[in-house]
Write a protein that holds these residues in place. Structure first.
Motif, PDB file in Angstrom:
ATOM      1  N   ARG A  41       0.791  -1.187   0.040  1.00 31.60           N
ATOM      2  CA  ARG A  41      -0.050   0.017   0.164  1.00 31.60           C
ATOM      3  C   ARG A  41       0.912   1.365   0.090  1.00 31.60           C
ATOM      4  O   ARG A  41       0.424   2.108  -0.693  1.00 31.60           O
ATOM      5  CB  ARG A  41      -0.940   0.194   1.166  1.00 31.60           C
ATOM      6  CG  ARG A  41      -1.833   1.155   1.159  1.00 31.60           C
ATOM      7  CD  ARG A  41      -2.724   1.271   2.522  1.00 31.60           C
ATOM      8  NE  ARG A  41      -3.521   0.167   2.620  1.00 31.60           N
ATOM      9  CZ  ARG A  41      -4.181  -0.259   3.498  1.00 31.60           C
ATOM     10  NH1 ARG A  41      -4.438   0.647   4.619  1.00 31.60           N
ATOM     11  NH2 ARG A  41      -5.149  -1.219   3.586  1.00 31.60           N
ATOM     12  N   ARG A  42       2.175   1.211   0.845  1.00 29.62           N
ATOM     13  CA  ARG A  42       2.818   2.467   0.753  1.00 29.62           C
ATOM     14  C   ARG A  42       3.464   2.530  -0.580  1.00 29.62           C
ATOM     15  O   ARG A  42       3.497   3.717  -1.013  1.00 29.62           O
ATOM     16  CB  ARG A  42       3.861   2.258   2.013  1.00 29.62           C
ATOM     17  CG  ARG A  42       4.862   3.295   1.957  1.00 29.62           C
ATOM     18  CD  ARG A  42       6.131   3.084   2.886  1.00 29.62           C
ATOM     19  NE  ARG A  42       7.096   4.036   2.798  1.00 29.62           N
ATOM     20  CZ  ARG A  42       8.313   3.861   3.338  1.00 29.62           C
ATOM     21  NH1 ARG A  42       8.711   2.815   3.927  1.00 29.62           N
ATOM     22  NH2 ARG A  42       9.333   4.737   2.964  1.00 29.62           N
ATOM     23  N   HIS A  43       3.925   1.506  -1.289  1.00 29.25           N
ATOM     24  CA  HIS A  43       4.367   1.589  -2.432  1.00 29.25           C
ATOM     25  C   HIS A  43       3.524   2.231  -3.504  1.00 29.25           C
ATOM     26  O   HIS A  43       3.731   2.970  -4.291  1.00 29.25           O
ATOM     27  CB  HIS A  43       4.983   0.510  -3.054  1.00 29.25           C
ATOM     28  CG  HIS A  43       6.420  -0.036  -2.261  1.00 29.25           C
ATOM     29  ND1 HIS A  43       6.900  -1.250  -2.276  1.00 29.25           N
ATOM     30  CD2 HIS A  43       7.241   0.502  -1.446  1.00 29.25           C
ATOM     31  CE1 HIS A  43       7.741  -1.576  -1.725  1.00 29.25           C
ATOM     32  NE2 HIS A  43       8.313  -0.215  -1.359  1.00 29.25           N
ATOM     33  N   GLU A  46      12.078  16.140  -2.995  1.00 28.66           N
ATOM     34  CA  GLU A  46      11.276  15.357  -2.654  1.00 28.66           C
ATOM     35  C   GLU A  46      11.693  13.893  -2.871  1.00 28.66           C
ATOM     36  O   GLU A  46      12.188  13.713  -4.139  1.00 28.66           O
ATOM     37  CB  GLU A  46       9.780  15.442  -2.732  1.00 28.66           C
ATOM     38  CG  GLU A  46       9.055  16.758  -2.484  1.00 28.66           C
ATOM     39  CD  GLU A  46       7.659  16.705  -2.848  1.00 28.66           C
ATOM     40  OE1 GLU A  46       6.982  16.106  -1.795  1.00 28.66           O
ATOM     41  OE2 GLU A  46       7.350  17.356  -3.484  1.00 28.66           O
ATOM     42  N   ARG A  47      11.529  13.096  -1.708  1.00 21.19           N
ATOM     43  CA  ARG A  47      11.840  11.477  -2.377  1.00 21.19           C
ATOM     44  C   ARG A  47      10.723  10.692  -2.292  1.00 21.19           C
ATOM     45  O   ARG A  47       9.797  10.806  -1.506  1.00 21.19           O
ATOM     46  CB  ARG A  47      12.832  11.190  -1.019  1.00 21.19           C
ATOM     47  CG  ARG A  47      13.121   9.590  -1.592  1.00 21.19           C
ATOM     48  CD  ARG A  47      14.358   9.113  -0.157  1.00 21.19           C
ATOM     49  NE  ARG A  47      14.940   7.872  -0.446  1.00 21.19           N
ATOM     50  CZ  ARG A  47      15.920   7.188   0.120  1.00 21.19           C
ATOM     51  NH1 ARG A  47      16.610   8.120   1.120  1.00 21.19           N
ATOM     52  NH2 ARG A  47      16.313   5.983  -0.043  1.00 21.19           N
ATOM     53  N   PHE A  48      10.618   9.759  -3.209  1.00 18.66           N
ATOM     54  CA  PHE A  48       9.589   9.023  -3.528  1.00 18.66           C
ATOM     55  C   PHE A  48      10.179   7.468  -3.583  1.00 18.66           C
ATOM     56  O   PHE A  48      11.096   6.940  -4.340  1.00 18.66           O
ATOM     57  CB  PHE A  48       8.729   9.141  -4.899  1.00 18.66           C
ATOM     58  CG  PHE A  48       8.338  10.518  -4.779  1.00 18.66           C
ATOM     59  CD1 PHE A  48       7.108  10.975  -4.662  1.00 18.66           C
ATOM     60  CD2 PHE A  48       9.116  11.586  -5.277  1.00 18.66           C
ATOM     61  CE1 PHE A  48       6.445  12.058  -4.643  1.00 18.66           C
ATOM     62  CE2 PHE A  48       8.630  12.912  -5.417  1.00 18.66           C
ATOM     63  CZ  PHE A  48       7.153  13.265  -5.099  1.00 18.66           C
ATOM     64  N   THR A  49       9.442   6.584  -2.765  1.00 18.94           N
ATOM     65  CA  THR A  49       9.953   5.161  -2.772  1.00 18.94           C
ATOM     66  C   THR A  49       8.793   4.300  -3.292  1.00 18.94           C
ATOM     67  O   THR A  49       7.807   4.124  -2.835  1.00 18.94           O
ATOM     68  CB  THR A  49      10.235   4.655  -1.245  1.00 18.94           C
ATOM     69  OG1 THR A  49      11.209   5.625  -0.530  1.00 18.94           O
ATOM     70  CG2 THR A  49      10.678   3.356  -1.124  1.00 18.94           C
ATOM     71  N   GLY A 106      12.027   1.562  -7.315  1.00 14.92           N
ATOM     72  CA  GLY A 106      13.256   2.124  -6.762  1.00 14.92           C
ATOM     73  C   GLY A 106      12.808   3.572  -6.302  1.00 14.92           C
ATOM     74  O   GLY A 106      11.726   4.090  -5.932  1.00 14.92           O
ATOM     75  N   ASP A 107      13.987   4.093  -5.591  1.00 17.10           N
ATOM     76  CA  ASP A 107      13.684   5.438  -5.037  1.00 17.10           C
ATOM     77  C   ASP A 107      14.159   6.576  -6.170  1.00 17.10           C
ATOM     78  O   ASP A 107      15.155   6.581  -6.789  1.00 17.10           O
ATOM     79  CB  ASP A 107      14.747   5.642  -3.883  1.00 17.10           C
ATOM     80  CG  ASP A 107      14.435   4.749  -2.835  1.00 17.10           C
ATOM     81  OD1 ASP A 107      13.238   4.096  -2.841  1.00 17.10           O
ATOM     82  OD2 ASP A 107      15.098   4.735  -1.939  1.00 17.10           O
ATOM     83  N   PHE A 108      13.011   7.651  -6.204  1.00 20.30           N
ATOM     84  CA  PHE A 108      13.419   8.748  -6.899  1.00 20.30           C
ATOM     85  C   PHE A 108      13.329   9.982  -6.310  1.00 20.30           C
ATOM     86  O   PHE A 108      12.605  10.067  -5.194  1.00 20.30           O
ATOM     87  CB  PHE A 108      12.182   8.641  -7.974  1.00 20.30           C
ATOM     88  CG  PHE A 108      12.238   7.448  -8.691  1.00 20.30           C
ATOM     89  CD1 PHE A 108      12.846   7.506  -9.962  1.00 20.30           C
ATOM     90  CD2 PHE A 108      11.333   6.488  -8.418  1.00 20.30           C
ATOM     91  CE1 PHE A 108      12.570   6.371 -10.755  1.00 20.30           C
ATOM     92  CE2 PHE A 108      11.106   4.973  -9.313  1.00 20.30           C
ATOM     93  CZ  PHE A 108      11.925   5.004 -10.381  1.00 20.30           C
TER      94      PHE A 108
END
Length: 266
Positions: A145-147, A250-253, A257-259
């Protein structure tokens, strides 16, 4: 819950029988040392205690063996006439009735208690395993759900604020994200016929609409640090000079991957 293995709580092997033999020797020695004081009274009490202890630690079969052999030893050594099994009187009858009856009752009670204890331990182990499975599934569901939420947030960032986007950088990407075309695949053309929100610069870096308007030294500085938070960058104006402008990284997981996304605040 019906547990079939509850009756198999006792350990098996030669160790149980070795301790059974040692308990017989110890019971005989204790009763023999007390014989000058007790005489013919209570000839089987030491063997009853030995059988109960063996039952508690090693199970039913060794305990019954200790009881049976102890009956013969008690009748032979501690019931008059001593050392003679051919003579049979009231003392022998009393021993044959009371000693096995008391010992069997004690052994059966201990056996039932030990089976109940072992059953409770098995049920607790099964419950613990099921709890861990449920907890692992719940953690995986929350992670998925977090992804999904992060992916949706990334898509909204790319579509709703594309005119403020400076760059997007993939960090620790999955094998799919190593492809230069992987980042655009996360946010394809939202409206058919429109141009993509980013263009690939290689090595996981995608340029946004405002990439060329930001001073190259500031882009390099942000890429070197690459931490979420507020930044100050120089933005090219219509007059051809640069002015300081607030930007936000901002960071997005996501599953890909991480962006890191750098966009202008104004």
């Amino acid at each position: 819950m019906k547990v079939q293995n509850a009756r198999r709580w006792a350990p098996t092997g030669p160790r149980a029988w070795l301790f059974a033999a040692l308990s017989l020797l110890l019971a005989s020695a204790v009763r023999g040392s007390l014989h000058p004081v007790l005489g013919p009274a209570s000839p089987g009490f030491a063997f009853c205690i030995a059988a109960a202890l063996i039952e508690y630690f090693f199970g039913l079969a060794p305990a019954l063996t200790v009881m049976t052999v102890g009956l013969v030893i008690a009748d032979y050594l501690f019931v008059p006439p001593y050392g003679d099994l051919t003579y049979f009187d009231r003392s022998d009858v009393t021993l044959l009735v009371t000693y096995p009856l008391i010992t069997i009752v004690v052994i059966v009670l201990i056996e039932r208690l030990r089976r109940a204890q072992y059953r409770s331990e098995l049920v607790a182990s099964v419950a613990q395993c099921r709890y861990e499975i449920l907890l692992r599934s719940d953690n995986e569901r929350l992670l998925a759900r977090r992804h999904a939420d992060e992916t949706h947030r990334l898509l909204r960032e790319l579509t709703h604020r594309r005119d403020q986007l400076v760059f997007i950088r993939a960090v620790n990407p999955t094998p799919l994200a190593n492809d230069p075309a992987a980042v655009p695949a996360i946010a394809p053309e939202v409206v058919p016929g429109t141009r993509p929100a980013t263009r690939s610069l290689g090595n996981g870096l995608q340029a946004g609409d405002r990439f060329d308007a930001v001073h190259p030294a500031d882009i390099e500085r942000v890429l070197t640090v690459l931490t979420p938070g507020a930044h100050r960058v120089r933005l090219l104006t219509a007059a051809g000079d640069y002015r300081l402008t607030d930007a936000l990284c901002e960071r997005f997981t996501t599953p890909a991957g991480d962006f890191f996304i750098l966009r202008l605040e104004a």
